[in-house]
Design an enzyme around this catalytic site. Structure first.
Site, short mmCIF file in Angstrom:
data_model
loop_
_atom_site.label_atom_id
_atom_site.label_comp_id
_atom_site.label_asym_id
_atom_site.label_seq_id
_atom_site.Cartn_x
_atom_site.Cartn_y
_atom_site.Cartn_z
CB SER A 1 -1.01 -0.14 0.99
OG SER A 1 -1.92 0.85 0.96
CG ASP B 1 -6.70 -2.40 -4.00
OD1 ASP B 1 -7.47 -1.83 -3.43
OD2 ASP B 1 -5.45 -2.72 -3.67
CG HIS C 1 -6.11 -1.84 -0.37
ND1 HIS C 1 -5.23 -1.63 -1.25
CD2 HIS C 1 -5.42 -1.53 1.06
CE1 HIS C 1 -4.23 -0.72 -0.70
NE2 HIS C 1 -4.42 -0.77 0.52
#
Length: 377
Positions: free
Chosen positions: A210, A307, A340
């Site tokens: 991330s 995601d 995610h």
């Protein structure tokens, strides 16, 4: 027009007041360092609203679809029969840390937040071990090594690697580019000190998830950039031999959609503290997509197909652009049904990420050793 402008202005005041208060209490002597995580959580809560509904819907959809696929593979009718509970990776993190942590809370700088852990086997294979530095995510407002990346680290350690996992200073108390300066400080520390733990200071790689994926990519593309060196001396080595970006954000300039504008506003008000319209050069310099060049190190990008926080299309765009320019290998892997933070919540996705990353880094390592051998001859 005036009424709408006034409404927007009034809406900004409470947010700005809350952010100002988080910076105030985080800077208090003695107790402030313990309150910094709450400042980051507050910032994420204020700006996470646009993402929450889509993220929740996607998570439910992925879980239902995965259960259905598992039921079909097992030949069992109905989704409910396939609800095999697997322990999520974050629940195993403590055991992995206990098994492979060699030394914890080592200072790589003078700040109390500049800490890293060293993971390795009690007995390493012969010869200096390859080194990986892991950069955790957290939207540049959380930067803790707790829980994150443990499946990847454990997998590499079992294969004889020395792994480092770091904390770094974060916004809103510490504005950009403090985060990338700390990452570069950790790289320089690894180059200078990895040999003390059996690591090869001539082969240091970096990975991140991330925001950590953004920081890892940016560090790999900008070694020696004076804007990102912080307190480092000019001769400190911040180069890396390979980069692994795991559901990272690689574009800090795009404002083409409402979600992208919301993200850029978050950067402006929480992370950077300067408006993009007035300081576009800051955002371009911090955008890996804008820093691509021929001499980029080998890159491996891995992303979840579903995601919703950072769409896979952004990772594909970065991969395609980098592939066209870089003289080194650039690879991309997209994990079906993964969202995610998949490496924290899904064991199979986390294992796949670890295995594919290890395979890529091992190939890079072998090419490095071949070059060293040929040079010596």
């Amino acid at each position: 027009m005036l009424d709408s402008s006034l409404t927007r202005a009034l809406r900004r005041v409470p947010v700005d007041a809350v952010l100002a208060s988080t910076r105030l209490y985080s800077s208090l002597p003695v107790v402030g360092k313990h309150l910094e995580p709450f400042a980051g959580l507050t910032a994420m809560a204020l700006w996470g609203g646009p993402y929450a509904p889509a993220t929740l819907r996607a998570a439910v959809g992925r879980r239902t679809a995965a259960a259905a696929a598992q039921a079909a593979a097992a030949g069992v009718a109905g989704v409910e029969a396939a609800q095999v509970r697997r322990l999520p990776p974050f629940a195993r993190a403590r055991a992995q840390r206990k098994a492979y942590l060699h030394q914890g809370s080592i200072r790589y700088g003078d700040s109390p937040a500049q800490l890293l852990d060293v993971w390795r086997l009690p007995e390493l294979p012969p010869g200096p071990a390859p080194v990986l530095l892991f950069v955790p995510g957290g939207a540049w407002v959380q930067g803790t090594r707790v829980l994150q990346g443990h499946t990847l680290l454990a997998h590499l350690v079992k294969r004889g690697w020395v792994c480092l996992t770091m904390d770094y200073r974060v916004s809103p108390l510490h504005r950009w580019p403090r985060q990338i300066a700390d990452v570069n400080a950790a790289i320089a520390w690894a180059r200078a000190n990895a040999h003390q733990f059996g690591g090869d200071p001539d082969f240091v790689t970096i990975a991140g998830c991330s925001a950590g994926g953004h920081l890892a990519a940016l560090a790999g593309l900008t070694p020696g950039d004076p804007e990102f060196r912080g307190e480092l001396s000019e001769d400190a080595d911040t180069t890396v031999d390979a980069v692994v970006g795991i559901y990272g954000r690689y574009d800090w300039e795009d404002r083409s959609t409402p979600i992208r504008r919301s993200f850029q506003n978050f950067l402006e008000r929480v992370v950077v503290g300067r408006r993009q319209s007035r300081h576009p050069e800051v955002y371009a310099a911090a955008s890996p997509l804008a820093r691509i060049h021929r001499d980029a190190p080998p890159f491996f990008l891995i992303h979840g197909e579903q995601d919703t926080l950072i769409p896979a299309a952004e990772a594909r765009q970065f991969h395609d652009a980098l592939s066209e320019v870089s003289a080194n290998p650039v690879r991309y892997s997209e994990i079906p049904w993964a969202g995610h933070a998949f490496d924290l919540v899904d064991s199979s996705h986390a294992r796949r990420c670890a295995v594919e990353t290890a395979e890529f880094l091992t190939e890079v390592r072998n090419r490095h050793l071949d070059r060293v051998t040929s040079t010596a001859v």
